[in-house]
Design a protein around this motif. Structure first.
Motif, short mmCIF file in Angstrom:
data_model
loop_
_atom_site.label_atom_id
_atom_site.label_comp_id
_atom_site.label_asym_id
_atom_site.label_seq_id
_atom_site.Cartn_x
_atom_site.Cartn_y
_atom_site.Cartn_z
N GLY A 1 20.75 0.34 22.44
CA GLY A 1 19.88 -0.32 23.40
C GLY A 1 19.46 -1.67 22.84
O GLY A 1 18.84 -1.72 21.77
N TYR A 2 19.82 -2.75 23.51
CA TYR A 2 19.61 -4.11 22.98
C TYR A 2 18.69 -4.87 23.94
O TYR A 2 19.03 -5.07 25.10
N VAL A 3 17.53 -5.28 23.45
CA VAL A 3 16.60 -6.07 24.26
C VAL A 3 16.55 -7.48 23.66
O VAL A 3 16.15 -7.66 22.52
N LEU A 4 16.96 -8.46 24.45
CA LEU A 4 17.06 -9.83 23.98
C LEU A 4 15.75 -10.60 24.13
O LEU A 4 14.88 -10.22 24.93
N GLN A 5 15.65 -11.67 23.37
CA GLN A 5 14.48 -12.54 23.49
C GLN A 5 14.43 -13.18 24.88
O GLN A 5 13.38 -13.29 25.49
N THR A 6 15.60 -13.60 25.37
CA THR A 6 15.70 -14.15 26.72
C THR A 6 16.49 -13.17 27.56
O THR A 6 17.72 -13.16 27.52
N PRO A 7 15.81 -12.29 28.31
CA PRO A 7 16.52 -11.23 29.04
C PRO A 7 17.30 -11.78 30.22
O PRO A 7 16.95 -12.82 30.80
N HIS A 8 18.38 -11.09 30.57
CA HIS A 8 19.17 -11.46 31.74
C HIS A 8 19.12 -10.32 32.74
O HIS A 8 19.40 -9.17 32.40
N LEU A 9 18.76 -10.64 33.98
CA LEU A 9 18.79 -9.66 35.05
C LEU A 9 19.92 -10.01 36.02
O LEU A 9 20.25 -11.17 36.20
N LEU A 37 15.79 -4.85 18.92
CA LEU A 37 14.84 -5.71 19.63
C LEU A 37 14.87 -7.08 18.97
O LEU A 37 14.44 -7.24 17.83
N ASP A 38 15.43 -8.06 19.68
CA ASP A 38 15.58 -9.41 19.13
C ASP A 38 14.44 -10.29 19.63
O ASP A 38 14.55 -10.92 20.69
N GLU A 39 13.34 -10.32 18.88
CA GLU A 39 12.14 -11.06 19.28
C GLU A 39 11.80 -10.76 20.73
O GLU A 39 11.49 -11.65 21.52
#
Length: 608
Positions: A439-447, A522-524
């Motif tokens: 599970g990868y959550v980016l600093q700038t999420p994309h929807l 979790l990347d920032e």
């Protein structure tokens, strides 16, 4: 990128092999192509026959002033006209089906390739440059194949038919009329060689313009905040001006080519009139035969002129085909072995039933890595992370934090050394198996475009609405979702443009949580969320990350105090490793970072 684009302008000749590569895509339309070829053959034959009937009308009815049988002739002529009308209708209808189908199949193959390419490809190629291949290039190629090539078949059929009739009726006069063909071939070769070179330059500039437009849209906020609208506009003006100049040159050669073909064709018609007129005067041929040759000389060069246009379009279409196949031929830098594919399936056709359970033990064994050979990131990195451990990665920008998690996700491959997951090298398992457990959550999420429910469900496609809401409640996203007029059915817009950055971040958290991964990255991920929402997520993460391996890249050091391990990374090396308390006692690099940030936060709080 400029180096890759420049490859498009190197080849100068018509590439037969390139066009043959399109045959597999055309196999899906064998029936339609057969119908089109038959229609074109009939149409060409009817055009030849119509002119021959004119000769018969003159010699059989007009010259001898004979009316008997004229009504039957008119009826036959009308029947041929009706056949031509029906054939044209069927031809246009079927060609439209071929155009739409070919464009669909080629575009689908290109998009499928994009799903398989490694991250490095997207690092090197601008989004606008890729978009141009799957939009304008595919459209141009589809139009040419469905209309240009079939027009060429019609032209060849008609020309061969005319030549056959002319040679059969009067061999000598036919040779005289067609004597201009060598000159026509030379002129065509001269102009087409120049048109193709200019078209390649135009298509290259079109790629850069598409990229500039894409950047202008996605970077609109940055452009305005930096007040560089004038510079951006000037850069675009230069690009579009270059394309305009090259397009004008191409149009100049195309415009000059057409009248030259017309003039050469006119010479053929003049020769037919001159020598045919003498033959009529001497009684060697009938007046109808002379009219036949005059009409055929005009008709013969009509498809020649049409083919001149088609050849001109072919240059541009070939450039589009080259660009499309450059994408389709792109090698995937990270690809599963054949043995792995046989066991676990491919990225687009995974065998999920073969997936083993993932524990989350991670090991780096003397790993070397660099994006560029001259700029190494890791040089012999060795690291072990036990399953269920929460690990925070701390360090300055460019130290290697994101590179470390990118290697774990196998977005990139080490240049040397080995990375193991649960004691097995990553290369021994499929990429789909690996990504299925992360599970990868980016600093700038994309929807993605769609509803909030759709976006959370991307984490697990078979999730129920109840499970979606449970995940949203767990990360604190339900609070703002329930206040929206459409709730979970609210459209998020392209890239999530209808929501704030913090709201997008909460949805991306819910999307990761619902997947129940074995490894969390979790990347920032809390940098764009306010303090209150961050506290909700921190509380939720205590439950979510329990018994799961987690790697947290954090800017706010206060959020990682509870982590089992904190790794301080600098220049690709782990310079400190321990818990928050042990590193604070050490009073080293982490202690300095934490102390300075703590003081800054207190100062900001007092000022506020």
């Amino acid at each position: 990128m400029e180096t890759i684009i420049s490859e498009e302008t190197k080849r100068k000749k018509i590439d037969r092999g390139l066009w043959l590569r399109l045959l597999p895509y055309m196999k899906n339309f064998k029936k339609e192509l057969t119908v089109v070829v038959i229609c074109l053959a009939i149409l060409g034959a009817m055009d030849v026959l119509m002119t021959y009937l004119t000769k018969h009308l003159i010699d059989a009815y007009i010259t001898p002033k004979e009316l008997e049988g004229l009504s039957r002739f008119i009826a036959a002529y009308a029947g041929i006209v009706l056949v031509i009308a029906l054939v044209v209708y069927k031809f246009i209808q079927t060609a439209g089906v071929i155009e739409a189908g070919l464009s669909h199949d080629i575009r689908k193959a290109g998009f499928e390739k994009l799903q398989q390419l490694s991250m490095s490809y997207f690092d090197k190629n601008a989004a606008g440059w890729i978009l141009a291949r799957l939009t304008s290039d595919v459209t141009k190629l589809g139009e040419f194949i469905s209309w240009g090539l079939v027009d060429m078949v019609w032209g060849m059929t008609m020309m061969l038919g005319i030549m056959a009739v002319m040679l059969a009726v009067n061999f000598k006069l036919a040779l005289i009329t067609l004597s201009v063909m060598p000159a026509l071939v030379l002129v065509s070769w001269y102009f087409q060689s120049r048109i193709v070179a200019l078209q390649r330059v135009v298509r290259k500039l079109n790629s850069r313009i598409t990229g500039a437009i894409n950047e202008g849209i996605t970077g609109a906020r940055t452009t305005k905040t930096l007040v560089v609208e004038e510079k951006v506009m000037n850069d675009f003006r230069v690009l579009s001006g270059n394309m305009r100049d090259q397009s004008i040159k191409s149009a100049f050669y195309s415009a000059l080519y057409q009248p030259m073909v017309i003039n050469i064709a006119a010479v053929g018609t003049v020769l037919a009139i001159q020598f045919g007129g003498r033959e009529v005067m001497s009684g060697a041929i009938t007046y109808g035969t002379l009219v036949l040759f005059i009409n055929y000389s005009i008709q013969f060069f009509e498809p020649v002129r049409e083919m001149a246009r088609i050849l001109s379009e072919m240059q541009s279409a070939q450039v589009s085909a080259e660009r499309i196949f450059m994408l389709l031929d792109q090698k995937t830098e990270i690809e599963d072995s054949e043995a792995v594919k046989a066991r676990y399936g491919t990225i687009l056709s995974p065998k999920r039933e073969a997936y083993e359970a993932m524990k989350g033990d991670i090991e780096f064994r003397s790993v070397y890595f660099s994006y560029k050979p001259e700029e190494p990131i890791f040089e012999g990195l060795t690291l072990e992370i036990e399953a269920g451990t929460s690990v925070a990665l701390v360090g300055p920008t460019g130290s290697g934090k994101s590179s470390l998690v990118n290697l774990i996700c196998r977005f990139y491959e080490p240049t040397a050394g080995e990375i193991l997951l649960d004691g097995t090298p990553l290369k021994a398992r499929s990429q789909s198996w690996l990504h299925n457990g992360i599970g990868y959550v980016l600093q700038t999420p994309h929807l993605f475009s769609g509803t909030i429910s759709d976006n959370i469900r991307y984490g697990r496609l078979d999730a129920t609405q109840e499970e979606i809401q449970k995940a949203a409640v767990l990360v604190g996203a339900d609070t703002f979702i329930s206040q929206l007029s459409d709730g979970y059915d609210t459209q998020v817009g392209e890239g999530g443009a209808m929501l704030s950055t913090g709201q997008k971040q909460l949805i991306s958290f819910a999307r990761a949580v619902i997947a129940e991964p074995s490894i969390f990255i979790l990347d920032e991920a809390t940098s764009a969320i306010d303090t209150e929402a961050e506290q909700l997520i921190q509380n939720a993460l205590i439950k979510v990350l329990e018994n799961r391996t987690s790697l947290i890249i954090a800017h706010r050091l206060s959020t990682i105090r509870a982590c089992d391990r904190i790794l301080v990374i600098e220049d690709g090396h782990i310079i400190e490793d321990g818990t928050h308390h042990s590193l604070m006692k050490l009073k080293g690099h982490y202690w300095k970072l934490y102390t300075n940030q703590f003081i800054e936060e207190k100062e900001q709080a007092l000022l506020a």
